[in-house]
Design a protein around this motif. Structure first.
Motif, PDB file in Angstrom:
ATOM      1  N   LEU A  55      29.618  12.655 -44.529  1.00  0.00           N
ATOM      2  CA  LEU A  55      30.051  14.032 -44.702  1.00  0.00           C
ATOM      3  C   LEU A  55      30.526  14.279 -46.121  1.00  0.00           C
ATOM      4  O   LEU A  55      31.006  13.378 -46.810  1.00  0.00           O
ATOM      5  N   ALA A  56      30.394  15.545 -46.568  1.00  0.00           N
ATOM      6  CA  ALA A  56      30.811  15.923 -47.918  1.00  0.00           C
ATOM      7  C   ALA A  56      32.318  15.687 -48.097  1.00  0.00           C
ATOM      8  O   ALA A  56      33.115  15.920 -47.181  1.00  0.00           O
ATOM      9  N   ASN A  57      32.688  15.214 -49.282  1.00  0.00           N
ATOM     10  CA  ASN A  57      34.090  14.965 -49.648  1.00  0.00           C
ATOM     11  C   ASN A  57      34.727  13.838 -48.840  1.00  0.00           C
ATOM     12  O   ASN A  57      35.954  13.767 -48.716  1.00  0.00           O
ATOM     13  N   THR A  58      33.884  12.973 -48.249  1.00  0.00           N
ATOM     14  CA  THR A  58      34.408  11.813 -47.523  1.00  0.00           C
ATOM     15  C   THR A  58      33.562  10.589 -47.877  1.00  0.00           C
ATOM     16  O   THR A  58      32.476  10.706 -48.451  1.00  0.00           O
ATOM     17  N   ASP A  59      34.075   9.430 -47.523  1.00  0.00           N
ATOM     18  CA  ASP A  59      33.293   8.204 -47.686  1.00  0.00           C
ATOM     19  C   ASP A  59      32.986   7.583 -46.331  1.00  0.00           C
ATOM     20  O   ASP A  59      32.658   6.406 -46.227  1.00  0.00           O
ATOM     21  N   VAL A  82      36.406  18.341 -41.746  1.00  0.00           N
ATOM     22  CA  VAL A  82      36.907  17.547 -42.863  1.00  0.00           C
ATOM     23  C   VAL A  82      38.239  18.142 -43.320  1.00  0.00           C
ATOM     24  O   VAL A  82      38.295  19.280 -43.782  1.00  0.00           O
ATOM     25  N   ALA A  83      39.308  17.372 -43.125  1.00  0.00           N
ATOM     26  CA  ALA A  83      40.640  17.820 -43.542  1.00  0.00           C
ATOM     27  C   ALA A  83      40.846  17.450 -45.006  1.00  0.00           C
ATOM     28  O   ALA A  83      40.955  16.275 -45.367  1.00  0.00           O
ATOM     29  N   VAL A  84      40.882  18.475 -45.865  1.00  0.00           N
ATOM     30  CA  VAL A  84      41.026  18.258 -47.307  1.00  0.00           C
ATOM     31  C   VAL A  84      42.501  18.069 -47.655  1.00  0.00           C
ATOM     32  O   VAL A  84      43.366  18.792 -47.129  1.00  0.00           O
ATOM     33  N   PRO A  85      42.849  17.107 -48.515  1.00  0.00           N
ATOM     34  CA  PRO A  85      44.245  16.917 -48.918  1.00  0.00           C
ATOM     35  C   PRO A  85      44.854  18.183 -49.511  1.00  0.00           C
ATOM     36  O   PRO A  85      44.157  18.998 -50.136  1.00  0.00           O
ATOM     37  N   VAL A  86      46.133  18.364 -49.274  1.00  0.00           N
ATOM     38  CA  VAL A  86      46.833  19.560 -49.772  1.00  0.00           C
ATOM     39  C   VAL A  86      46.719  19.669 -51.278  1.00  0.00           C
ATOM     40  O   VAL A  86      46.602  20.756 -51.856  1.00  0.00           O
ATOM     41  N   SER A  87      46.724  18.557 -51.950  1.00  0.00           N
ATOM     42  CA  SER A  87      46.642  18.567 -53.416  1.00  0.00           C
ATOM     43  C   SER A  87      45.286  19.053 -53.916  1.00  0.00           C
ATOM     44  O   SER A  87      45.129  19.425 -55.075  1.00  0.00           O
ATOM     45  N   SER A 117      42.677  17.228 -54.207  1.00  0.00           N
ATOM     46  CA  SER A 117      41.964  16.129 -54.839  1.00  0.00           C
ATOM     47  C   SER A 117      41.909  14.948 -53.869  1.00  0.00           C
ATOM     48  O   SER A 117      42.703  14.845 -52.940  1.00  0.00           O
ATOM     49  N   GLY A 118      40.975  14.051 -54.100  1.00  0.00           N
ATOM     50  CA  GLY A 118      40.833  12.892 -53.233  1.00  0.00           C
ATOM     51  C   GLY A 118      39.892  13.177 -52.072  1.00  0.00           C
ATOM     52  O   GLY A 118      39.402  14.292 -51.894  1.00  0.00           O
ATOM     53  N   LEU A 119      39.639  12.133 -51.280  1.00  0.00           N
ATOM     54  CA  LEU A 119      38.718  12.245 -50.164  1.00  0.00           C
ATOM     55  C   LEU A 119      39.401  12.839 -48.943  1.00  0.00           C
ATOM     56  O   LEU A 119      40.582  12.584 -48.687  1.00  0.00           O
ATOM     57  N   GLY A 120      38.650  13.627 -48.185  1.00  0.00           N
ATOM     58  CA  GLY A 120      39.191  14.227 -46.975  1.00  0.00           C
ATOM     59  C   GLY A 120      39.062  13.271 -45.790  1.00  0.00           C
ATOM     60  O   GLY A 120      38.322  12.289 -45.840  1.00  0.00           O
ATOM     61  N   SER A 121      39.781  13.566 -44.739  1.00  0.00           N
ATOM     62  CA  SER A 121      39.703  12.759 -43.520  1.00  0.00           C
ATOM     63  C   SER A 121      38.850  13.494 -42.490  1.00  0.00           C
ATOM     64  O   SER A 121      38.833  14.722 -42.428  1.00  0.00           O
ATOM     65  N   VAL A 122      38.152  12.719 -41.670  1.00  0.00           N
ATOM     66  CA  VAL A 122      37.218  13.275 -40.701  1.00  0.00           C
ATOM     67  C   VAL A 122      37.881  13.392 -39.335  1.00  0.00           C
ATOM     68  O   VAL A 122      38.501  12.449 -38.847  1.00  0.00           O
ATOM     69  N   ILE A 123      37.759  14.571 -38.733  1.00  0.00           N
ATOM     70  CA  ILE A 123      38.302  14.812 -37.398  1.00  0.00           C
ATOM     71  C   ILE A 123      37.145  15.243 -36.492  1.00  0.00           C
ATOM     72  O   ILE A 123      36.382  16.148 -36.828  1.00  0.00           O
ATOM     73  N   LYS A 124      37.009  14.577 -35.360  1.00  0.00           N
ATOM     74  CA  LYS A 124      35.953  14.953 -34.410  1.00  0.00           C
ATOM     75  C   LYS A 124      36.248  16.326 -33.811  1.00  0.00           C
ATOM     76  O   LYS A 124      37.367  16.611 -33.411  1.00  0.00           O
ATOM     77  N   ASN A 125      35.216  17.152 -33.765  1.00  0.00           N
ATOM     78  CA  ASN A 125      35.377  18.513 -33.251  1.00  0.00           C
ATOM     79  C   ASN A 125      34.424  18.774 -32.086  1.00  0.00           C
ATOM     80  O   ASN A 125      33.869  19.862 -31.942  1.00  0.00           O
ATOM     81  N   GLY A 126      34.208  17.742 -31.253  1.00  0.00           N
ATOM     82  CA  GLY A 126      33.364  17.927 -30.090  1.00  0.00           C
ATOM     83  C   GLY A 126      31.887  17.728 -30.386  1.00  0.00           C
ATOM     84  O   GLY A 126      31.500  17.143 -31.391  1.00  0.00           O
TER      85      GLY A 126
END
Length: 244
Positions: A44-48, A93-98, A100-109
């Protein structure tokens, strides 16, 4: 001496080929079966993080009945039933508040689509023997097809994806290659490919969602051409040759 041996070998081959033919009046009762499972993954974009994006499973069974009008040439009827299930996985994809950096992936069904399809039509099959117990064959068929598919979201956390129901029907033409091995004259084990397939038809889709509870209908006419010659299109079958 060499000419004599060569002539004898040729006579043996000709006699074997003559014995291997399928005579007029023989009845063909058989069918093929195929199961396939495919999955698709991606980052996914903005993640590894690599995640599963989709999963597809399909089962197909196709019985055939035929009658040999002449040597090695049969005509008959082919039926086919298939069930397809596709699952598309949804993520956030939960983007950091700042920012910057990589976002975290949350399953959405996920969104599941499944439904049956069928086809029916006449076929013609011709065999070319390469020995007493083996033959290649080509099968030409045409007829009508129909399908039905339902799609609906499952376990969705955020948002409200649409649900859909579609039906379609039309006609097809197919030219498929195959190979058969005869453990006994009256029984054959087959492998075949989907081959060249042309389809044309009409479909109607009704879409509903929490935002638009009243179904929205869409109608379309489409056609497709496919060359199914890969291992993913391989079908395994068996047939009885009654009266051979």
């Amino acid at each position: 001496m060499k000419k004599t041996i060569g002539g004898a070998a040729l006579l043996v081959l000709l006699a074997t080929a003559a014995q291997a033919q399928i005579a007029p009046g023989t009845i063909l009762l058989g069918g093929t079966m195929r199961y396939s499972a495919q999955s698709r993954e991606g980052t996914l974009a903005n993640t590894d993080q690599t995640v599963k994006l989709a999963q597809t499973n399909q089962f197909t069974i196709s019985p055939t009945v035929g009658y040999f009008l002449s040597e090695n040439l049969a005509v008959g009827l082919n039926l086919s039933y298939s069930h397809l299930k596709t699952t598309d996985y949804q993520y956030i994809v939960a983007v950091p508040v700042s920012g910057s950096g990589l976002g975290s992936v949350i399953k959405n069904g996920r969104i599941e689509s499944k439904g049956p399809s069928f086809s029916v039509g006449p076929v013609a099959r011709y065999y070319a023997f390469v020995g007493e117990k083996a033959a290649f064959f080509g099968q030409l068929g045409a007829g009508f097809w129909g399908d039905r598919t339902e799609s609906k979201p499952e376990d969705v956390l955020v948002g409200s994806p649409s649900s859909a129901r579609s039906t379609g029907s039309g006609y097809y033409a197919q030219l498929a290659p195959g190979f058969v091995f005869f453990p006994t004259p009256k029984f054959g084990l087959e492998v075949s490919l989907q081959g060249l397939m042309y389809q044309r038809g009409e479909s109607k889709t009704e879409i509903t969602s929490s935002i638009q509870p009243k179904p929205v209908s869409q109608e379309s006419t489409n056609s497709s051409f496919a060359a199914g010659l890969g291992l993913s299109n391989l079908q395994i079958g068996a047939a009885f040759y009654l009266g051979r």
